[in-house]
Design a protein around this motif. Structure first.
Motif, PDB file in Angstrom:
ATOM      1  N   LEU A  16      10.726 -28.240 -39.284  1.00  0.00           N
ATOM      2  CA  LEU A  16      11.487 -27.652 -40.188  1.00  0.00           C
ATOM      3  C   LEU A  16      12.441 -28.223 -41.029  1.00  0.00           C
ATOM      4  O   LEU A  16      12.925 -29.259 -40.615  1.00  0.00           O
ATOM      5  N   PHE A  17      12.931 -27.851 -42.227  1.00  0.00           N
ATOM      6  CA  PHE A  17      13.747 -28.653 -43.001  1.00  0.00           C
ATOM      7  C   PHE A  17      14.852 -27.434 -43.718  1.00  0.00           C
ATOM      8  O   PHE A  17      14.657 -26.290 -43.896  1.00  0.00           O
ATOM      9  N   LYS A  18      15.913 -27.864 -43.677  1.00  0.00           N
ATOM     10  CA  LYS A  18      17.063 -27.207 -44.612  1.00  0.00           C
ATOM     11  C   LYS A  18      16.850 -27.145 -45.991  1.00  0.00           C
ATOM     12  O   LYS A  18      16.726 -28.225 -46.495  1.00  0.00           O
ATOM     13  N   GLY A  19      16.974 -25.935 -46.651  1.00  0.00           N
ATOM     14  CA  GLY A  19      17.027 -26.071 -48.179  1.00  0.00           C
ATOM     15  C   GLY A  19      18.333 -25.185 -48.503  1.00  0.00           C
ATOM     16  O   GLY A  19      19.225 -24.901 -47.679  1.00  0.00           O
ATOM     17  N   GLU A  20      18.438 -25.029 -49.717  1.00  0.00           N
ATOM     18  CA  GLU A  20      19.763 -24.500 -50.369  1.00  0.00           C
ATOM     19  C   GLU A  20      20.007 -23.008 -49.936  1.00  0.00           C
ATOM     20  O   GLU A  20      21.102 -22.551 -49.562  1.00  0.00           O
ATOM     21  N   LYS A  21      18.752 -22.331 -49.493  1.00  0.00           N
ATOM     22  CA  LYS A  21      18.860 -20.847 -49.046  1.00  0.00           C
ATOM     23  C   LYS A  21      18.540 -20.467 -47.873  1.00  0.00           C
ATOM     24  O   LYS A  21      18.258 -19.348 -47.324  1.00  0.00           O
ATOM     25  N   GLY A  22      18.188 -21.427 -46.731  1.00  0.00           N
ATOM     26  CA  GLY A  22      17.960 -21.329 -45.373  1.00  0.00           C
ATOM     27  C   GLY A  22      17.044 -22.489 -45.066  1.00  0.00           C
ATOM     28  O   GLY A  22      17.135 -23.479 -45.461  1.00  0.00           O
ATOM     29  N   THR A  23      16.539 -22.265 -43.951  1.00  0.00           N
ATOM     30  CA  THR A  23      15.609 -23.328 -43.037  1.00  0.00           C
ATOM     31  C   THR A  23      14.138 -22.517 -43.274  1.00  0.00           C
ATOM     32  O   THR A  23      13.768 -21.488 -43.342  1.00  0.00           O
ATOM     33  N   TYR A  24      13.396 -23.839 -43.764  1.00  0.00           N
ATOM     34  CA  TYR A  24      11.967 -23.472 -44.341  1.00  0.00           C
ATOM     35  C   TYR A  24      10.840 -24.172 -43.126  1.00  0.00           C
ATOM     36  O   TYR A  24      11.269 -25.196 -42.605  1.00  0.00           O
ATOM     37  N   LEU A  25       9.756 -23.422 -43.370  1.00  0.00           N
ATOM     38  CA  LEU A  25       8.462 -24.164 -42.496  1.00  0.00           C
ATOM     39  C   LEU A  25       7.416 -23.884 -43.506  1.00  0.00           C
ATOM     40  O   LEU A  25       7.077 -22.821 -44.277  1.00  0.00           O
ATOM     41  N   ASP A  26       6.763 -25.260 -43.885  1.00  0.00           N
ATOM     42  CA  ASP A  26       5.744 -25.294 -44.763  1.00  0.00           C
ATOM     43  C   ASP A  26       4.448 -24.869 -43.975  1.00  0.00           C
ATOM     44  O   ASP A  26       4.284 -25.435 -42.901  1.00  0.00           O
ATOM     45  N   LEU A  27       3.522 -23.760 -44.453  1.00  0.00           N
ATOM     46  CA  LEU A  27       2.346 -23.670 -43.821  1.00  0.00           C
ATOM     47  C   LEU A  27       1.021 -23.612 -45.071  1.00  0.00           C
ATOM     48  O   LEU A  27       1.390 -23.752 -45.991  1.00  0.00           O
ATOM     49  N   VAL A  28      -0.207 -23.845 -44.271  1.00  0.00           N
ATOM     50  CA  VAL A  28      -1.184 -24.066 -45.254  1.00  0.00           C
ATOM     51  C   VAL A  28      -2.113 -23.000 -44.592  1.00  0.00           C
ATOM     52  O   VAL A  28      -2.393 -22.973 -43.412  1.00  0.00           O
ATOM     53  N   LEU A  29      -2.946 -22.317 -45.624  1.00  0.00           N
ATOM     54  CA  LEU A  29      -3.995 -21.288 -44.966  1.00  0.00           C
ATOM     55  C   LEU A  29      -5.459 -22.149 -45.263  1.00  0.00           C
ATOM     56  O   LEU A  29      -5.522 -22.453 -46.507  1.00  0.00           O
TER      57      LEU A  29
END
Length: 98
Positions: A16-29
């Motif tokens: 997980l990583f912090k961004g300007e507008k929140g905490t993000y999770l990168d996912l792949v389909l």
């Protein structure tokens, strides 16, 4: 209607990583060839390229059902983010609501 189901207990929080507008999770389909439950894709957590190059795979965190004739690439307006290039602040347990 398109649906995505994620088991949040399978998320590897170190990615997980912090961004300007929140905490993000990168996912792949990824297209799934096992459509026993009508799911057309599996959802995998993205991991840094260096780890993928070592043979490490991201956790399968869920599945998705996309309407006939659509692919995951039709939903993205930009290329996937490579988490290994992310220089955002690390996320702590206090930042995660689950």
């Amino acid at each position: 209607m398109n649906r995505i189901k994620i088991n949040v207990e399978k998320i590897d929080k170190q990615y997980l990583f912090k961004g300007e507008k929140g905490t993000y999770l990168d996912l792949v389909l990824f297209e799934s060839h096992n459509q026993q439950y009508g799911d057309t894709h599996m959802v995998v957590q993205s991991i840094p390229k260096e780890e993928r190059d070592k043979g490490i795979k991201g956790a399968i965190v869920g599945n998705a059902t996309l309407e006939s004739g659509q692919t995951g690439s039709q939903y993205s307006s930009h290329p996937p983010v490579d988490a290994s290039r992310n220089e955002s602040p690390k996320v702590t347990e206090d930042d995660i609501p689950f």
